[in-house]
Design a protein around this motif. Structure first.
Motif, mmCIF file in Angstrom:
data_model
loop_
_atom_site.group_PDB
_atom_site.id
_atom_site.type_symbol
_atom_site.label_atom_id
_atom_site.label_comp_id
_atom_site.label_asym_id
_atom_site.label_seq_id
_atom_site.Cartn_x
_atom_site.Cartn_y
_atom_site.Cartn_z
ATOM 1 N N ARG A 43 0.831 -1.204 0.000
ATOM 2 C CA ARG A 43 0.000 0.000 0.000
ATOM 3 C C ARG A 43 0.865 1.253 0.000
ATOM 4 N N SER A 44 1.986 1.213 0.739
ATOM 5 C CA SER A 44 2.893 2.354 0.769
ATOM 6 C C SER A 44 3.450 2.642 -0.617
ATOM 7 N N ARG A 47 0.765 4.234 -2.780
ATOM 8 C CA ARG A 47 0.559 5.649 -2.435
ATOM 9 C C ARG A 47 1.678 6.507 -3.002
ATOM 10 N N SER A 50 1.263 6.973 -6.777
ATOM 11 C CA SER A 50 0.201 7.950 -7.049
ATOM 12 C C SER A 50 0.681 9.366 -6.778
ATOM 13 N N HIS A 112 0.242 13.584 1.128
ATOM 14 C CA HIS A 112 0.903 12.288 0.946
ATOM 15 C C HIS A 112 1.976 12.045 1.991
#
Length: 410
Positions: A43-44, A47, A50, A112
Motif C-alpha cells: 500500500r505504501s 501511495r 500515485s 501524501h
C-alpha cells in the motif's frame, strides 16, 4: 547488516535533479522496494506511485541521489524526493502577520505524508537533468536544459511564490543533509523560474526532526511564518551583453543610498567591474571607475547630492580583518561600497548587504551572464528589486532622467 542501517551522508555525497515524465514507478520502487513484502509495504508503494505521478505531472518533483556506498555494498540510489508547487502571489508583509517560534507542525492526508520516511532501494532513474557543482551541491538550474515541459506553468513574476509541500527522505540515511540538499535545489529552481519567495510548509512527523530542520534552515535565511518557514529568494537577471551589464548597475544605482554595501562575486571576466562602472555612472561619480586590482580600494566622490562610491577588490585579501584595515569605515556611511571578490569576506562588513553573483552560461562563446541579486538584512526588507529582471537597453537612460527630475523637484 542490511542497507537500512544508519548511514550518514555529506552534502557532497548528494546530487539533486528534476524528475522526468514517466519516472514515478522507478522512484516509488526505489523508495519502497526494500520494505518487507507485506500488505503495508504494498500500500505504501502504491501511495508513493500515485503521489509521484501527480507531482511530476502537475508540479515539480526534485530527486536526491547518491553514489555513496552503503553497508550492503550498493552504489547509486535514490534517497529522497521533494514536491515543489507554484503558490501564486506572495502576500504583502504586514505587521499583523502572525509568526511563531513553535516548530513546524506535521501535515497529513492530501500532502501524501509530508516528511514521511520510506526505505531506499536501488531503483534505476534517468540521469538526464542532473546538474551539480564539483563539490556535489546543486548548481543553478537552466530551464533550457530540461525537457520537463512544466516551466511554462510558472508566472515568472517578481511577486510569485513557490512552496515546498512535501519532503520524503529514505530511512537508513541521515535526514538533515538530504533534506537540505533538496531544499537548496528547490531554492535555485524557484529562483530561476521567477519566484520571489520559497515557503516550506510544516512537515516531518517526528518532533526531533522538525526542531533539527528548523534550526538548520534558520541558519540559511529562513524565518517563521506560523507553522511554516519562509525565505526570500534572489532576483534573477539575464544579462545578454556587456552594455546590458553596465545598464543593470546604472539602474540599480537609483535604489542605492549612502551606507549600502554590495558584495559582488563571479569568476574572472564575469563582469563585476562593468557592473560597478554602471553603478558609478548611475551615482554620477566625479571620475571614471576603473578596477582597483593593484591599489585594493578606490574612492569616488558623489556629485549633485548623490552618494560617493567606494570600490574594493578583495581578491588578494584573506579575511574581514584585512578588509577593515583599508579604513573603509571613514566614508562608508556616505558612500555606496562595492566589494568585488567579496564572498566569504565582506558579508560582515555591515548588518545589511546586497549579494551579487554573476555566472557565465554553459556556452563559453557567448556574452550572456546570469546575475543573482540577494538582499540580506533589514535595509533590504520590503525593497522589491524584481523590476531589474525585465530591464531593456533604454531603461538606464529613462531611470537616470527620472532620478534627475526628482532631484530638481525637491
Amino acid at each position: 547488516m542490511d542497507s537500512t542501517d544508519s548511514r550518514t551522508l555529506d552534502l557532497a555525497d548528494i546530487s539533486v535533479r528534476l524528475a522526468q515524465p514517466g519516472e514515478a514507478q522507478s522512484l516509488s520502487d526505489a523508495l519502497s522496494g526494500q520494505l518487507r513484502q507485506t500488505r503495508t509495504a504494498q500500500r505504501s508503494g502504491e501511495r508513493m506511485f500515485s503521489a509521484f505521478s501527480e507531482w511530476i505531472e502537475h508540479d515539480l518533483c526534485l530527486v536526491a541521489e547518491t553514489d555513496a556506498p552503503t553497508a550492503a555494498g550498493r552504489g547509486h540510489r535514490v534517497v529522497g524526493v521533494l514536491q515543489l508547487v507554484n503558490s501564486g502571489a506572495v502576500p504583502t508583509p504586514s505587521s499583523d502577520t502572525p509568526s511563531s517560534d513553535e516548530a513546524p507542525a506535521s501535515r497529513h492526508g492530501s500532502d501524501h505524508g509530508a516528511g514521511s520516511q520510506e526505505d531506499a532501494g536501488s531503483g534505476k532513474t534517468s540521469q538526464d537533468g542532473r546538474h551539480t557543482t564539483p563539490d556535489g551541491a546543486p548548481e543553478r538550474w537552466d530551464p533550457e536544459r530540461s525537457d520537463s515541459g512544466r516551466w511554462g506553468d510558472w508566472p515568472g513574476s517578481s511577486h510569485a511564490g513557490a512552496e515546498v509541500r512535501s519532503v520524503i527522505v529514505a530511512p537508513g540515511n541521515d535526514h538533515e543533509p538530504i533534506a537540505l540538499a533538496l531544499l537548496a535545489g528547490a531554492e535555485q529552481l524557484a529562483t530561476d523560474l521567477g519566484s520571489a519567495q520559497l515557503r516550506v510548509r510544516g512537515w516531518a512527523s517526528h518532533p526531533s526532526t522538525r526542531s533539527m530542520m528548523r534550526a538548520a534552515l534558520s541558519q540559511h535565511g529562513y524565518h517563521a511564518d506560523g507553522p511554516d518557514l519562509v525565505c526570500t529568494l534572489p532576483v534573477r537577471v539575464v544579462v545578454p551583453t556587456t552594455e546590458a551589464m553596465h545598464t543593470l548597475g546604472e539602474v540599480l544605482a537609483s535604489e542605492l543610498t549612502g551606507g549600502d554595501v554590495i558584495v559582488a562575486s563571479g569568476e574572472l571576466g564575469a563582469g563585476k567591474t562593468t557592473f560597478t562602472q554602471g553603478i558609478g555612472q548611475g551615482l554620477h561619480v566625479s571620475e571614471p571607475v576603473i578596477s582597483p586590482t593593484f591599489v585594493l580600494v578606490r574612492r569616488h566622490d558623489g556629485v549633485g547630492g548623490h552618494p560617493g562610491l567606494i570600490h574594493v577588490d578583495a581578491y588578494r585579501l584573506g579575511s574581514l580583518a584585512e578588509l577593515v584595515d583599508l579604513d573603509l569605515d571613514e566614508t562608508m556611511d556616505s558612500s555606496v561600497t562595492v566589494v568585488e571578490w567579496g564572498a566569504g569576506i565582506a558579508e560582515e562588513l555591515a548588518s545589511s548587504y546586497l549579494g551579487v553573483q554573476i555566472d557565465r552560461t554553459a556556452n563559453p562563446e557567448d556574452d550572456i551572464r546570469i546575475v543573482y541579486l540577494t538582499p540580506v538584512g533589514p535595509r533590504w526588507q520590503g525593497v522589491d528589486l524584481g523590476f531589474l529582471s525585465v530591464l531593456t537597453p533604454d531603461d538606464a537612460a529613462d531611470t537616470s532622467e527620472d532620478a534627475d527630475m526628482s532631484k530638481e523637484l525637491q
